[in-house]
Structure formats: C-alpha cells, structure tokens
Design a protein around this motif. Sequence first.
Motif, PDB file in Angstrom:
ATOM      1  N   ILE A 349       0.825  -1.195   0.000  1.00  0.00           N
ATOM      2  CA  ILE A 349       0.000   0.000   0.000  1.00  0.00           C
ATOM      3  C   ILE A 349       0.863   1.249   0.000  1.00  0.00           C
ATOM      4  N   GLY A 350       0.484   2.254  -0.771  1.00  0.00           N
ATOM      5  CA  GLY A 350       1.190   3.526  -0.757  1.00  0.00           C
ATOM      6  C   GLY A 350       0.557   4.477   0.221  1.00  0.00           C
ATOM      7  N   GLY A 351       1.363   5.275   0.893  1.00  0.00           N
ATOM      8  CA  GLY A 351       0.851   6.196   1.891  1.00  0.00           C
ATOM      9  C   GLY A 351       0.606   7.572   1.305  1.00  0.00           C
ATOM     10  N   GLY A 352       0.005   8.474   2.093  1.00  0.00           N
ATOM     11  CA  GLY A 352      -0.242   9.834   1.659  1.00  0.00           C
ATOM     12  C   GLY A 352      -0.017  10.786   2.807  1.00  0.00           C
ATOM     13  N   ILE A 353       0.146  12.095   2.480  1.00  0.00           N
ATOM     14  CA  ILE A 353       0.349  13.116   3.492  1.00  0.00           C
ATOM     15  C   ILE A 353      -0.852  14.024   3.453  1.00  0.00           C
ATOM     16  N   TRP A 354      -1.315  14.425   4.631  1.00  0.00           N
ATOM     17  CA  TRP A 354      -2.570  15.179   4.680  1.00  0.00           C
ATOM     18  C   TRP A 354      -2.603  16.041   5.922  1.00  0.00           C
ATOM     19  N   GLY A 355      -3.089  17.283   5.777  1.00  0.00           N
ATOM     20  CA  GLY A 355      -3.217  18.161   6.929  1.00  0.00           C
ATOM     21  C   GLY A 355      -4.335  17.710   7.839  1.00  0.00           C
ATOM     22  N   VAL A 356      -4.032  17.523   9.117  1.00  0.00           N
ATOM     23  CA  VAL A 356      -5.018  16.999  10.062  1.00  0.00           C
ATOM     24  C   VAL A 356      -6.227  17.908  10.155  1.00  0.00           C
ATOM     25  N   GLY A 357      -6.024  19.199  10.125  1.00  0.00           N
ATOM     26  CA  GLY A 357      -7.129  20.118  10.313  1.00  0.00           C
ATOM     27  C   GLY A 357      -8.185  20.019   9.250  1.00  0.00           C
ATOM     28  N   ARG A 358      -7.841  19.469   8.091  1.00  0.00           N
ATOM     29  CA  ARG A 358      -8.820  19.399   7.004  1.00  0.00           C
ATOM     30  C   ARG A 358      -9.969  18.469   7.315  1.00  0.00           C
ATOM     31  N   GLU A 422     -18.058  17.453  12.683  1.00  0.00           N
ATOM     32  CA  GLU A 422     -17.396  18.096  13.795  1.00  0.00           C
ATOM     33  C   GLU A 422     -16.676  17.061  14.645  1.00  0.00           C
ATOM     34  N   GLY A 423     -15.631  17.483  15.314  1.00  0.00           N
ATOM     35  CA  GLY A 423     -14.922  16.600  16.229  1.00  0.00           C
ATOM     36  C   GLY A 423     -13.862  15.769  15.547  1.00  0.00           C
ATOM     37  N   GLU A 424     -13.063  15.117  16.375  1.00  0.00           N
ATOM     38  CA  GLU A 424     -11.985  14.290  15.865  1.00  0.00           C
ATOM     39  C   GLU A 424     -12.504  12.940  15.393  1.00  0.00           C
ATOM     40  N   VAL A 425     -11.776  12.354  14.470  1.00  0.00           N
ATOM     41  CA  VAL A 425     -12.126  11.026  13.979  1.00  0.00           C
ATOM     42  C   VAL A 425     -11.852  10.009  15.084  1.00  0.00           C
ATOM     43  N   PRO A 426     -12.827   9.190  15.466  1.00  0.00           N
ATOM     44  CA  PRO A 426     -12.585   8.184  16.519  1.00  0.00           C
ATOM     45  C   PRO A 426     -11.613   7.132  16.040  1.00  0.00           C
ATOM     46  N   ARG A 427     -10.710   6.705  16.899  1.00  0.00           N
ATOM     47  CA  ARG A 427      -9.735   5.684  16.553  1.00  0.00           C
ATOM     48  C   ARG A 427      -9.777   4.570  17.590  1.00  0.00           C
ATOM     49  N   GLY A 428      -9.457   3.384  17.153  1.00  0.00           N
ATOM     50  CA  GLY A 428      -9.375   2.248  18.057  1.00  0.00           C
ATOM     51  C   GLY A 428     -10.690   1.800  18.649  1.00  0.00           C
ATOM     52  N   GLN A 429     -11.808   2.117  17.989  1.00  0.00           N
ATOM     53  CA  GLN A 429     -13.129   1.750  18.509  1.00  0.00           C
ATOM     54  C   GLN A 429     -13.835   0.732  17.614  1.00  0.00           C
ATOM     55  N   GLY A 430     -13.066   0.057  16.770  1.00  0.00           N
ATOM     56  CA  GLY A 430     -13.669  -0.906  15.874  1.00  0.00           C
ATOM     57  C   GLY A 430     -13.976  -0.270  14.529  1.00  0.00           C
ATOM     58  N   VAL A 431     -14.240  -1.112  13.558  1.00  0.00           N
ATOM     59  CA  VAL A 431     -14.475  -0.653  12.194  1.00  0.00           C
ATOM     60  C   VAL A 431     -15.980  -0.483  11.963  1.00  0.00           C
ATOM     61  N   PRO A 432     -16.462   0.748  11.706  1.00  0.00           N
ATOM     62  CA  PRO A 432     -17.899   0.930  11.454  1.00  0.00           C
ATOM     63  C   PRO A 432     -18.259   0.469  10.048  1.00  0.00           C
TER      64      PRO A 432
END
Length: 524
Positions: A349-358, A422-432
């Motif tokens: 897999i290739g990675g990407g760079i992205w601004g978190v605030g977006r 709104e809000g941060e992306v939840p992580r580590g809570q399972g795959v929705p």
Amino acid sequence: MSPRSPREISVLVPPDLAPLYPDDPSRIGPYLVLGRLGQGSTGTVYAAVDTSSDNTGDRLVAVKGLKAPELDAPGAYAGLDQRLRNMAAADPKRVVVPLAFDTDAEPPWMSMPYLAGERLSHFVTKRGGLGIGKLVALAIGLAEGLSSLHARGVSHGSLRPSEIILESHGPHIMECAIAADSERLRGSGATWMSPERYRGGAPTTSADVFAWAAVVAFAGTGRLPFGPGEPEEIAQRVAAGSFDLDGLTKGLRPVVGRALDPNPERRPSLREVIGAVIAVWQRENGEDDTPPAPGDREEISRILEREWHAVEPPARVPEVIRLEGGGPERRRTRTLLVVGAAVVGAVLIGGGIWGVGRLLGGGADAGPVADDNDATPAEEVGVDEEVEQPPTLVARFDPAEQDEPEPGQDARSWVYTPVTREGEVPRGQGVPDHETWAAEWEEDGDPSEVVVRPDAEVLCAKFCAADDHVFLDEEGRGTWELTGNDFQDYLTWGPVVIVEITFAEDHEGDGPREVVQVTELFAD
C-alpha cells in the motif's frame, strides 16, 4: 565503565512500511516491532525483527496480536493453543502457518513468515476474472491448502478472497488462527458461507468446500456467485442453491456447482475436487485423459509452477535497526526512515500526506477544503462575479443515488453531495460499516455532478477492501492505490462512501467538473 555501544543489525523491510501508533507495542515476545503491516477483525499485524537470525533476508517476520470476540468464550484460549499447534504442523506451501506463538500473553500472539504479494480480492477487482491457467492453479492450490489444514483437524471456517494471498509462488491461505463465529460473518461474509454455517453451525470440512467453490466462482468470473444484495437476501439464494456460474470455464462448472450444493452431504470431498480440476486442465490442453491420482503432488506442483504468475512485489530495502534500549518511551520517539503502509503477504500500500485540520477541525473549517490564501471574502465579490469553487472538498457518494448512463454517453457523470463533520475522527473503537460512518457527516451544500477521470489517482480505505480490513494512515486517510476506473466500478454497486475529491484545474465550459484525485476518509 563506558556505556555499551548500540548493537545494530540490517533488515530488509517493505518499501512502504507504516509507522507504529503511539499505543502499539515495541516488542512482542522475542521480536522487535518495526511498523504496521495491517489491521483486521482478528488483530493487528506488525513487521518485526527476529534478532536470532543471522541471515539479513530472513530476519523480517510478521507478528499478529490476536484479538477477536471469539476469544471471550470460556475455554477459548485452550482451544486457540491447540488450533495453533495443529496449524504449525500443516504444509506451509499453501497455508500461512505459525512460526511461534504464545497464547498466555496478553494479548496472545503468533509470528508468521513475511510474504509479499496481493490479496485475491484486490487482484480480481482490478483485473477481472482469471484465465483458465491461473484459475486452475488457484483452484488446486486452495484445495491443497485446505486439505493440509483438514489433515491436522483444522477447518478454516471463513475462507474468502480477502484471506488468500497471491505471491510469486502461488496462492496462500491465511487468517486461519481464529475460526470466525458465524454470527460475526453474517454481515460481511454471507456470499462465502454455506447455509449450515449461516444458521449458526460450526466450521466443518464441508463448509470449507462450499467456501472454496464460492471463491473459485468469484475468481473465474469477477462476480459474486450469488449476486449482490443485503446479507439476508444473499443467504436466501445460498439456501436455495441459486448461484450464477455464467462466465466460469465450462469444465469447472460441474464440480463448482456440486460444491455449492445447499446440502453438505452432496458436496464433493477435496480429493474429488483436486482430481476433477486436474482432469479439466488435461482436457483443456489436450493431454492424456487418464484420470490423475487424487492429490498427485507432482501434477499439482507442475500446474502451479507452469501457470501461476503472481505480481512481483517491490524489492525490500535495507534498514539499519538499533537493538539497544526499548520500551514505550523509545517507541514514541523513534522515527522510521520509510513511511507508508503494507499488508502482510498480500497488500502493498502507498501512503499519503494530509493536513489533520482538514478533516479533524470542527465548525466551518471542517467543511469543503480550500487553500485559505485563495479564498475570496464575501464582501469583495461583486454582483456579477462568480465565486470560485474550491479545488478540493469532502463529499458523499451514494451508489443508490446514481442515474443510469445515457445511451452513447462518452463520459458518465456521478452525483455527489458536499459534507462536513465536527470533532476528531474516533480511533481504536472498531471498524464501522459504511452507513454508520456516513451518518456522522452532515450535508454542507447541494448535490452536484462530476466526471471521474479513468486515470484519476485513488486511495481507498474501506471501499476497495473486503470484510473488516481497512487501509489507513494515521490521519484516517485511505492508502490502498486504485484508479478512477476502479472507483467508478465501485459506484455501480457498493455502499455509500465518504471521500475527499480534487478537481482538475483545466476545467472549461458549463459541464460537470473533472476529478483527478479521490481519497477515502474513514475510521477504525
């Protein structure tokens, strides 16, 4: 006494190895963890160093921390220990077997050989159904692998295209450590589940034969053998034996059709399967019609070596690893020289760079993305001036909202709706699931249409994957590389998806704008 000099070793690592998350372990058992290879429904797989190996090429292994709902049942760990012991005795030619494991650890773990290649699900999605040679080689290789597991008393229980690695020596069956509970499989694996498994039955050799047939049918046609739809709809077709084998090599249809029989007692054994498939190959190539001996290893090896040509993975690159120190503090500050993502034995897999605030910023800043320096204040826009649309925005694509293409239409347009959250992306809570994730986003504009260029760069997180596998970087952006054509194919059948789209700068006229880049946004 002067401090001891750091010990260093050289390791050949994948060229796009993803870095560790802050809460990932730095060591698992005797292995030094280097980076992430992938994450699925039964745990996270890491690239790790076997420091006891003197061979640079053999030092890299895959280590998986095992975690699944099935392990919460009483006696599950004792059963896991016995299953891993049995798996370790299986033939590694077609099965990814444990090199070492510890079921008393928290969480339990297993190490495996590192393999590089591609998952069957992705291979077929990108290239379509396999030709007769590759298909026969795949069918025999999978049957041979399942036979090896069954001989050790292990039924796979959840064989699917996403759990088959295609590498330079042919197919390998993986994800065997934990037999998935039928209830967990119903939502995403109905196509590959026999009727008795769907009703809650335990994994059996006969159920594996059914799954083998469904996988072979998919690999040979590029389509789901029981068609698309909700799990309940698919399960009804499975129970009725209503499958579609049109497009599958005619010689394989009888044995695949028998193996898809709703009645497990009428399905063939794997010995019959192997003999029937080899006979098909002999007839296709005008060879001696003498029936082969079931399980003839020389004939199987000859077919696999002659016909299977898997995608050669990129060459691994040398990385100098320090063995001094260790522990959580060092793990948080260590920086890998190579950043990206990869999935063990299958997905590069290739990675990407992205601004978190977006994505993570709240309020208006979380909506359509544009360069702040290019924004035009509302009070400066004249009455007759047109507000320039942003070059990049976050949008929802729902295949259910797409219109049928018009006859003779050169470039099909696709409906999208701008969204924000709104809000941060939840992580580590399972795959929705797709619908749950899409429900977290609010509409931020009127629906519009775009044209996706066939050669657009696409990085997917979940829509390209099967089951619970996701391909994300640390910012919640997809990393699995596809094309605009792949994305358009998805929009004809898949569920709703949230993506960041980038428009072409050379747009002219009043027609839909063209998209040159698509990146799926997701959570895990």
